[in-house]
Design a protein around this motif. Structure first.
Motif: not given
Length: 165
Positions: A84-91, A122-125, A150-153
């Motif tokens: 997660x630190x090295x990439x830009x992906x987030x759920x 729905x959950x999405x990366x 809409x996105x919810x973090x």
């Protein structure tokens, strides 16, 4: 010249062995005690070896678990944290809000109004290096005129992504 190289290799080997022994003397000793006490128990069937087997086995298992948790090769927590630190992906949780109201954006802060609309979750990366709108698939429902994404973090903060007619 060859004799000097052999002596240098010997001193390096002895130094490495001493360093390894000073770092790992307890688990090595516990493992040896475990093996010896198990073999002696098999020969004598004496209850005297139960505490030796239990304590040395416990020490070996604790060091193995500690080594496993510290090793990046085996640790899933550390690997995913580094990823997660090295990439830009987030759920994120993707909210698809279907409505017939063209003024949805004005009233969407009202919780009662928001929940009165048809909402799919729905959950999405999501990859932040790419266009976010293109990563969320638009699913059309003919009974509704508008669809809002809409996105919810993880902190329950909502972000408006797009409107589809």
């Amino acid at each position: 010249m060859e004799r000097e190289q052999v002596e240098e290799i010997k001193t390096t080997l002895v130094r490495n062995i001493k360093t390894f022994w000073s770092d790992h003397w307890l688990p090595i000793t516990a493992f040896v005690v475990l093996i010896v006490s198990c073999q002696l128990f098999n020969l004598t069937h004496s209850g005297f070896f139960y505490p030796l087997m239990f304590v040395s086995g416990w020490i070996v298992v604790m060091f193995a678990l500690k080594l496993k948790s510290e090793s990046s090769l085996f640790s899933s927590k550390k690997s995913t944290k580094n990823m997660q630190q090295e990439s830009s992906y987030e759920t994120y949780t993707v909210l698809r809000v279907y409505t017939n109201d063209p003024n949805f954006q004005e009233y969407m802060q009202n919780q009662e109004y928001f929940h009165s609309q048809h909402v799919q979750m729905e959950n999405r990366v999501i990859d932040h290096n790419q266009d976010i709108e293109s990563q969320i698939m638009f699913i059309q429902k003919p009974e509704f005129a508008f669809c809002y994404h809409l996105l919810m973090d993880r902190k329950n903060e909502m972000y408006f992504i797009g409107e589809y007619v």
